[in-house]
Design an enzyme around this catalytic site. Structure first.
Site, short mmCIF file in Angstrom:
data_model
loop_
_atom_site.label_atom_id
_atom_site.label_comp_id
_atom_site.label_asym_id
_atom_site.label_seq_id
_atom_site.Cartn_x
_atom_site.Cartn_y
_atom_site.Cartn_z
N GLU A 1 44.55 37.95 36.26
CA GLU A 1 43.24 38.80 34.76
C GLU A 1 44.81 39.62 34.70
O GLU A 1 45.41 40.74 34.76
CB GLU A 1 43.14 39.64 36.44
N GLU B 1 47.61 47.29 24.91
CA GLU B 1 48.23 47.54 25.96
C GLU B 1 48.64 46.36 26.40
O GLU B 1 50.13 46.10 27.39
CB GLU B 1 47.96 48.75 26.22
N HIS C 1 46.05 50.29 39.99
CA HIS C 1 45.60 48.98 41.32
C HIS C 1 44.27 49.30 41.83
O HIS C 1 43.20 48.43 42.24
CB HIS C 1 46.66 49.08 42.56
C1 SAM Z 1 45.72 44.34 35.15
S1 SAM Z 1 46.91 43.84 36.30
C2 SAM Z 1 46.01 42.93 37.45
C3 SAM Z 1 46.34 42.49 38.57
C4 SAM Z 1 45.50 42.51 40.01
N1 SAM Z 1 46.02 40.09 39.36
C5 SAM Z 1 44.37 42.13 39.92
O1 SAM Z 1 43.67 41.56 39.49
O2 SAM Z 1 44.25 43.48 40.81
C6 SAM Z 1 48.61 43.21 35.43
C7 SAM Z 1 49.62 43.00 36.51
O3 SAM Z 1 50.35 42.02 36.15
C8 SAM Z 1 52.11 42.84 35.85
N2 SAM Z 1 52.44 42.22 34.88
C9 SAM Z 1 52.19 42.78 33.68
N3 SAM Z 1 53.78 41.84 33.06
C10 SAM Z 1 53.86 40.94 33.88
C11 SAM Z 1 55.45 40.12 33.70
N4 SAM Z 1 55.35 39.70 32.80
N5 SAM Z 1 55.90 39.54 34.38
C12 SAM Z 1 54.77 39.41 35.90
N6 SAM Z 1 53.80 40.78 35.86
C13 SAM Z 1 53.49 41.43 34.81
C14 SAM Z 1 51.21 44.17 36.17
O4 SAM Z 1 52.10 44.54 36.83
C15 SAM Z 1 49.96 44.15 36.96
O5 SAM Z 1 51.02 44.69 38.20
#
Ligand code: SAM
Length: 309
Positions: free
Chosen positions: A104, A113, A9
């Site tokens: 995102e 991934e 993060h």
């Molecule tokens: C690339 S990060 C983006 C975090 C934030 N939106 C940012 O822009 O800094 C993706 C986030 O989506 C969450 N995530 C991934 N798959 C998910 C799912 N199936 N349901 C809910 N959250 C999910 C992850 O835990 C992570 O915190």
């Protein structure tokens, strides 16, 4: 690496190219009164942008423990119209429809991934109102040829029996995997080509083989493909590009190596192809390049099925 801890993060938040591009898009596309879903809110940054843009209500959906941090961020920033929701995008039921989905969700080369693609389509099809907006609205895929032998030589290092150990059984395996690399422009052929696109309002499945042709600039050896993506966030801004010819981002690029170098000649067309194949746990790639009668192919599926069992 896990989204439960801060390392990823902080890396994403320090990437100003990424985060400011989302901030501008949300400011331009979220209208006062909109209901917004932030799918995978992490620390909550995009939800805060959405509330500040005038959203009437923001669902901040997150399945990791980072939602606890997001709650604190919302409170500290006096956000009163954000509703944190602990849940998984694949199964969660939201209280109601939304006008905008911001997410995102893109991994390295979009798919590495990242298993957010299918839950995102489910959320879009279930909760986005007709005429609603997706941020990003479109992702495009790009490729060129790698002209610097260094990344190839590093991956082929097991051929040389390091430490006097015979690695022959596995020495070729690293050349059948994609690798994250931040390329410099002088390591690549200067031409690149768009090989595919995802229209986020309508896409139903992964792209088939993505393909494009570039004209080779000189007589030389090439060592693999360099692939990257750009996200059109939907505003007037230029796309958020993660390419080697643009300001660096946390996504860097993917190197799809050849097993042995591919010679090219100036003026010759080279056809580059990358396919994305889904799998229950992750996505796989197959890639190829063809110049005249010479072709190189790579594929990380057989490798995982056999060597890494
Ligand atoms: C690339 S990060 C983006 C975090 C934030 N939106 C940012 O822009 O800094 C993706 C986030 O989506 C969450 N995530 C991934 N798959 C998910 C799912 N199936 N349901 C809910 N959250 C999910 C992850 O835990 C992570 O915190």
């Amino acid at each position: 690496m896990s989204y439960d801890t801060f390392q990823l993060h902080v890396m994403m938040l320090r990437d100003r190219v990424r985060t400011e591009a989302f901030a501008r898009a949300i400011q331009a596309l979220v209208k006062p009164g909109d209901r917004v879903l932030d799918f995978g809110c992490g620390t909550g940054v995009l939800s805060v942008f959405a509330e500040r843009a005038g959203a009437a209500h923001v669902y901040a959906l997150e399945r990791s423990r980072m939602l606890g941090a997001a709650r604190r961020v919302f409170a500290a920033n006096s956000c009163t119209r954000i509703e944190p929701i602990a849940g998984d995008g694949a199964t969660v039921e939201l209280p109601g429809p939304v006008d905008v989905i911001v997410s995102e969700w893109m991994g390295h080369f979009v798919f590495a991934e990242a298993l957010m693609f299918e839950p995102l389509l489910r959320l879009r099809d279930t909760y986005l109102r007709p005429g609603g907006r997706m941020i990003p609205a479109r992702c495009t895929f790009h490729a060129t040829l790698v002209t610097d032998p260094t990344p190839f030589e590093e991956l082929a290092c097991l051929r040389a029996r390091p430490y006097g150990i015979d690695f022959a059984e596995v020495a070729e395996a690293p050349l059948f995997q994609s690798h994250m690399i931040a390329f410099r422009r002088d390591q690549l052929m200067p031409q690149s080509v768009q090989i595919g696109a995802l229209e986020m309002h309508s896409v139903r499945c992964l792209p088939d083989a993505m393909r494009g042709t570039i004209e080779c600039d000189a007589d030389r050896l090439t060592y693999g493909l360099c692939g990257w993506f750009a996200a059109e966030l939907g505003a007037q801004d230029p796309p958020l590009s993660t390419g080697p010819f643009d300001p660096p981002t946390c996504w860097v690029q993917l190197f799809f190596p050849f097993e042995r170098p591919l010679p090219v000649r100036a003026g010759e067309p080279a056809t580059l192809e990358i396919s994305v194949l889904s799998h229950p746990q992750r996505y796989h790639y197959a890639w190829s390049a063809r110049v005249g009668r010479e072709e190189r192919r790579g594929d990380d599926i057989l490798l995982e099925a056999s060597l890494l069992r």
